[in-house]
Each structure stands twice: as C-alpha cells, then as structure tokens.
Design a protein around this motif. Structure first.
Motif, PDB file in Angstrom:
ATOM      1  N   SER A 106      -1.212   9.579  11.399  1.00  0.00           N
ATOM      2  CA  SER A 106      -2.531   9.325  10.812  1.00  0.00           C
ATOM      3  C   SER A 106      -3.473   8.944  11.944  1.00  0.00           C
ATOM      4  O   SER A 106      -3.590   7.777  12.309  1.00  0.00           O
ATOM      5  CB  SER A 106      -2.456   8.202   9.775  1.00  0.00           C
ATOM      6  OG  SER A 106      -3.750   7.855   9.311  1.00  0.00           O
ATOM      7  N   PRO A 137      -8.890   9.734   9.228  1.00  0.00           N
ATOM      8  CA  PRO A 137      -8.801   9.510   7.781  1.00  0.00           C
ATOM      9  C   PRO A 137      -8.781  10.820   7.011  1.00  0.00           C
ATOM     10  O   PRO A 137      -9.202  11.863   7.522  1.00  0.00           O
ATOM     11  CB  PRO A 137     -10.077   8.715   7.465  1.00  0.00           C
ATOM     12  CG  PRO A 137     -10.537   8.174   8.770  1.00  0.00           C
ATOM     13  CD  PRO A 137     -10.111   9.173   9.806  1.00  0.00           C
ATOM     14  N   VAL A 153      -7.881   1.964   6.753  1.00  0.00           N
ATOM     15  CA  VAL A 153      -7.129   3.201   6.983  1.00  0.00           C
ATOM     16  C   VAL A 153      -6.102   2.974   8.089  1.00  0.00           C
ATOM     17  O   VAL A 153      -6.466   2.823   9.260  1.00  0.00           O
ATOM     18  CB  VAL A 153      -8.066   4.366   7.376  1.00  0.00           C
ATOM     19  CG1 VAL A 153      -7.269   5.660   7.533  1.00  0.00           C
ATOM     20  CG2 VAL A 153      -9.174   4.540   6.345  1.00  0.00           C
ATOM     21  N   HIS A 198       4.148   1.284   7.805  1.00  0.00           N
ATOM     22  CA  HIS A 198       3.051   0.735   8.597  1.00  0.00           C
ATOM     23  C   HIS A 198       2.967  -0.765   8.333  1.00  0.00           C
ATOM     24  O   HIS A 198       3.354  -1.253   7.260  1.00  0.00           O
ATOM     25  CB  HIS A 198       1.736   1.413   8.223  1.00  0.00           C
ATOM     26  CG  HIS A 198       0.593   1.055   9.136  1.00  0.00           C
ATOM     27  ND1 HIS A 198      -0.228  -0.039   8.928  1.00  0.00           N
ATOM     28  CD2 HIS A 198       0.133   1.646  10.270  1.00  0.00           C
ATOM     29  CE1 HIS A 198      -1.129  -0.105   9.888  1.00  0.00           C
ATOM     30  NE2 HIS A 198      -0.944   0.900  10.718  1.00  0.00           N
ATOM     31  N   TYR A 228      -5.721   0.132  12.901  1.00  0.00           N
ATOM     32  CA  TYR A 228      -6.426   0.840  11.841  1.00  0.00           C
ATOM     33  C   TYR A 228      -7.502   1.752  12.417  1.00  0.00           C
ATOM     34  O   TYR A 228      -7.963   1.578  13.543  1.00  0.00           O
ATOM     35  CB  TYR A 228      -7.075  -0.170  10.881  1.00  0.00           C
ATOM     36  CG  TYR A 228      -6.055  -1.016  10.169  1.00  0.00           C
ATOM     37  CD1 TYR A 228      -5.577  -0.665   8.921  1.00  0.00           C
ATOM     38  CD2 TYR A 228      -5.522  -2.165  10.772  1.00  0.00           C
ATOM     39  CE1 TYR A 228      -4.612  -1.438   8.279  1.00  0.00           C
ATOM     40  CE2 TYR A 228      -4.564  -2.935  10.144  1.00  0.00           C
ATOM     41  CZ  TYR A 228      -4.112  -2.564   8.889  1.00  0.00           C
ATOM     42  OH  TYR A 228      -3.159  -3.302   8.268  1.00  0.00           O
ATOM     43  N   ASP A 287       0.839  -1.196   0.000  1.00  0.00           N
ATOM     44  CA  ASP A 287       0.000   0.000   0.000  1.00  0.00           C
ATOM     45  C   ASP A 287       0.879   1.253   0.000  1.00  0.00           C
ATOM     46  O   ASP A 287       1.948   1.266   0.609  1.00  0.00           O
ATOM     47  CB  ASP A 287      -0.862  -0.025   1.273  1.00  0.00           C
ATOM     48  CG  ASP A 287      -1.990   0.971   1.249  1.00  0.00           C
ATOM     49  OD1 ASP A 287      -2.374   1.404   0.160  1.00  0.00           O
ATOM     50  OD2 ASP A 287      -2.488   1.316   2.334  1.00  0.00           O
ATOM     51  N   PRO A 299       0.758   5.884   4.249  1.00  0.00           N
ATOM     52  CA  PRO A 299      -0.264   6.721   4.874  1.00  0.00           C
ATOM     53  C   PRO A 299       0.388   8.004   5.387  1.00  0.00           C
ATOM     54  O   PRO A 299       1.620   8.114   5.422  1.00  0.00           O
ATOM     55  CB  PRO A 299      -0.741   5.849   6.046  1.00  0.00           C
ATOM     56  CG  PRO A 299       0.479   5.081   6.440  1.00  0.00           C
ATOM     57  CD  PRO A 299       1.210   4.806   5.141  1.00  0.00           C
TER      58      PRO A 299
END
Length: 503
Positions: free
Chosen positions: A71, A74, A205, A227, A337, A64, A67
């Motif tokens: 974070s 979102p 997320v 992450h 998440y 992915d 992020p």
C-alpha cells in the motif's frame, strides 16, 4: 514607512467574507478548531465520519480491515465506492469510519502539561502518560464544553470539496449513514460554505512497503501478517517470534508491548537518523537490518486453516545484510501512514506527480507523505479559505494544533492579514530548499515553542494594531516541560533541529 514596506502591506491578504466554515473531522484538530472559530464569532459545521468525537483516540477492540499489500498509495477515490448500497450495517459503518490505531494498553506520548490545550485543563490529579481512555474523555469534555457536538453531523463522509468560481463558495458533497429499523439508508447532500478546514489527521491510510515476497506471505497466511493500525493486544503473540518492520515511534511502542508480554521480537528497519529501535531495552528484542525479501521454504504450503497457532510461518526472511531469519510466527508492519485527502480531487491530490515536480497548486503528490503549498502548515497559499489543522509532524500535537487553530480563527475573522501570495510562495520554496534527506517538509522536530513564538510575532502585530487582545501562547508550565522534552530529543533530532532553526 518605505515604499517597499507599503507595497508589502498593500499586497497582504485579509479575509473579510468568511462567515460560515465547515470543519472536516472531529478529532483533536477538529475539536480545537471548531472551539476557536465559535469563540471568535463564526458559524461552524463539523462533518465527522464516525458517530462520535475523538478521532484516532477512539478505541475499538475490532481491528481495521486489511489494507492492500503493498500500500504505497491510497485507493482511487470514487463516490460510489464509499457510499455503496447493499452492505450490512456493520460493513457500512466500517467503510464510513474504519477502526483507528489505538491499542488496548496505549498511553499518551507526552505529559499532561505538554498535552494540555488553552481551552481546558486536565482533571485534578491526572497522571502523566495517561491511558487512551483518559485522553478520549478529555476530548469529549472539550467537545461538550465548547458545544462541538451540537455543530456536528456525525456518520457523514465528505465525498467532494470544490470551489464554485461564480461566487467563490465552497461546495461540499457528503454522504450520511442513517440507521433505520431495518438497517440503514444513505443520504447525499451538498452544502455551501465560505471556508473549509481539513482536520482529518494523519492516521487514516496504512502505508505498507513493497518488499519482495511480502504480498505472497500475506496472501498465504493472512492472519499472520498485519499493519500496526490493526494491533490491539499482545495476547496472541505471547511466546511467539514476531518480526516488527519500522523504526519510528509506533514500532517502538508495539515492540515494548510485545516483549513485555512474552514475545521475542526481531525489530527491522532501514538505518536512518530517526531510528527509535535503540530505545527498546529488553533482552527479547533484537535490532536487525531491513528486510530484503520474504520467501516460502516449500511448495507444499499448508492453507491458513491448517497452520495451527503454534506453528511458525514456513518461510524465510532474508535481511539486506544477508542474514536469514526463520521460525517467524507473525509479521507486523509499522511503517506509518499515507497522507491523503481524496475529496479534494485530482488537481490538488495528484497521485501521478512525483514529489520533486510539485507545482504551486498541488497539495498531495505521489509520495503521499508531504503536504505542499501550505503557509505555516495551515493556509493553502493559492486560496487561504482552504486551510488545514493537524498537518505539522513530529510535534506536540494537542498544544500545537490548539495554537494553530487560534491563529486560523484570527485570520478567518479578518483580524490578522496573511502575507501576499508571492511572499508565501517564496517562503514555501525556502522551506523546501532546507528539507534534509529522509525528512519531510511538514516535520518541525519538536520545535513547537519556536514555531509558536514565530506565529505570535506575526499575528499579534495585527491584533494589537486592531485593538484586539494579543494571543498569549502556551502557559509557563508548558514551556518549561516542553523545553525539557525538546532538549531530551537532541541526541536523536539535534541535527534536524539546528537545520530547521537556521532556515
């Protein structure tokens, strides 16, 4: 029958107009929900942002994208941001369906018997704790047997879900990615449904804590800080020193994978009742206190291009105990998440509303880890034609979500009544009053069998009275194996299990 009992029955809710249902998501939650809704006779449309079923169990060697660091909420949902023109096909596919959290050696966390649904058995000879490939194959078989694929609109994102007050129909706005000979085109559409089921899972997320200096490390050495959702193989970590932050299951699994393949791991987390770090049994793993801050040791820091693979990050990690860690090569953030449903809009997903101020309408508040106002973690109390499967946490997901989907189908088909809205609100407040510090409203602490028993007592009363076949619940083999699983978790979860059962 007393007058109070009559009042309860008269004020209960029976859904009698649900014919067309949209299911958002085609992972385990969406597949079992679609199957049970179809079996009971409802018309179902599935909307899935990826190009195939499987959800989080779809493995991609491509990780992915990064992020934000930190974070803690979102990104702001904007229709134009997710369906923007001008990107390459690969970039657009990544926007629609970012790669999931499955890594190369990942295995199921439970045995085949515990993970089995009522819809389909595992192939003969399936071993316990199987690799992700076999789990995905099982999900694909489920989707094939119950014709989920024929009901699915793949490569389609849900951008907005809203109720039209004039006729109580749900309007669902979507954006579909369509491949063409020269690239792709985007098709926007709006469809109407009687009911909506959100089955998008909990792994979308990444949550990255706001630790002083972490964002600087990420900015200066982007390839060295990631992450856990981006973790794929232990190869590049061999003979390196890795700092893993997080004390829950993903951190445990990744630490085991790293140490088994030649890495030295500092395993850092806050001390909580859910600390899984003690379950790592390897001489190359050291449990350390939570990180207090990250620092860079020199102003003359090499650019990421000049920091060769064998060189550690030129910085220090200051633990909350005061201890200093140096010579760290990589940092993996395994802190879970955020739970987000941006398509529900700002009334139901309220980023500025503190957790403790949640009203009787909001679903997501500023903590992004609690899903509010769901009866039995399924039905949205103000309007039960909006429902969720896959919210319950700390559970045997396959079997529990399968059973929740059966309950959902009986309610949507009008065979089982919901309690009155005031009764459901009282129950929600009672559950919230029993949440212990450091835990979450939707956690059931591996008490799936007790939850299922409670649901059976509720739905079977109406099913039998209406002349329908009663739900049976999981088979005896599941009950026996799950009881062992639950009892083995007592040393870690006993306090929370007892609190849940006493509420």
């Amino acid at each position: 029958m007393s007058s109070s009992q009559t009042d309860i029955i008269d004020s209960s809710i029976r859904l009698e107009k649900v014919k067309n249902v949209v299911v958002i998501g085609a992972g385990i939650s969406g597949i079992v929900t679609t199957a049970h809704l179809l079996r009971i006779g409802l018309n179902v449309t599935v909307i899935e942002r990826a190009d195939k079923v499987g959800g989080a169990w779809n493995y991609s060697p491509q990780p992915d994208p990064d992020p934000p660091f930190p974070s803690m909420r979102p990104p702001t949902p904007e229709l134009q941001q997710s369906c923007v023109e001008g990107l390459s096909l690969q970039d657009m596919k990544s926007r629609f369906a970012p790669p999931g959290p499955v890594y190369a050696s990942m295995k199921s966390r439970n045995s085949a018997a515990v993970m089995q649904t009522s819809l389909l058995g595992w192939p003969e000879g399936t071993e316990d704790y199987m690799g992700h490939e076999k789990v995905l194959a099982y999900l694909q078989d489920l989707a094939c047997v119950y014709h989920v694929n024929e009901r699915a609109r793949f490569s389609t994102r849900v951008e907005s879900v809203a109720k039209r007050e004039s006729d109580d129909r749900w309007l669902v706005q979507t954006c579909e990615l369509i491949r063409t000979t020269i690239g792709y085109t985007l098709k926007r559409d709006t469809c109407e449904f009687d009911a909506v089921v959100v089955a998008t899972g909990r792994y979308n997320v990444p949550r990255v804590p706001d630790i002083p200096g972490l964002s600087t490390w990420k900015q200066e050495f982007p390839s060295r800080v990631s992450h856990s959702r981006q973790y794929r193989t232990p190869d590049r970590f061999c003979n390196k020193i890795v700092l893993v932050i997080g004390g829950f299951i993903s951190s445990l699994e990744i630490t085991n994978d790293l140490t088994s393949n030649g890495a030295k791991v500092y395993h850092s987390a806050k001390d909580t009742m859910f600390d899984f770090r003690d379950r790592v049994d390897h001489e190359n793993a050291e449990k350390v206190p939570m990180v207090g801050k990250f620092t860079i040791t020199s102003e003359d820091v090499p650019t990421p291009r000049l920091l060769d693979d064998d060189s550690p990050i030129p910085g220090r990690v200051i633990l909350e105990s005061g201890r200093v860690l140096e010579h760290i090569h990589h940092v993996i953030i395994a802190t879970g998440y955020l739970c987000s449903y941006p398509f529900l809009g700002p009334t139901l997903e309220a980023p500025s509303m503190p957790l403790q101020d949640a009203d009787e309408k909001v679903i997501i508040t500023a903590d992004y880890r609690t899903v509010h106002n769901l009866h039995e973690d399924i039905f949205y109390i103000p309007d039960p034609t909006l429902a969720f499967i896959g919210v319950s946490h700390f559970a045997s997901t396959f079997s529990l979500y399968d059973f929740q989907a059966q309950v959902l189908a009986t309610v949507f088909a009008g065979r089982v009544r919901l309690p009155s809205q005031p009764a459901m609100e009282v129950e929600q407040m009672r559950r919230k009053s029993r949440v212990l510090p450091g835990t979450f409203l939707n956690s059931i602490f591996l008490l799936d069998d007790f939850v299922i028993r409670r649901l059976l007592e509720w739905v079977n009363q109406d099913l039998v009275a209406g002349g329908f076949e009663a739900l049976r619940g999981p088979d005896p083999k599941w009950r026996d194996e799950f009881k062992v699983l639950r009892e083995n978790a007592r040393p870690l979860l006993g306090k929370f299990q007892d609190n849940y059962l006493s509420s």
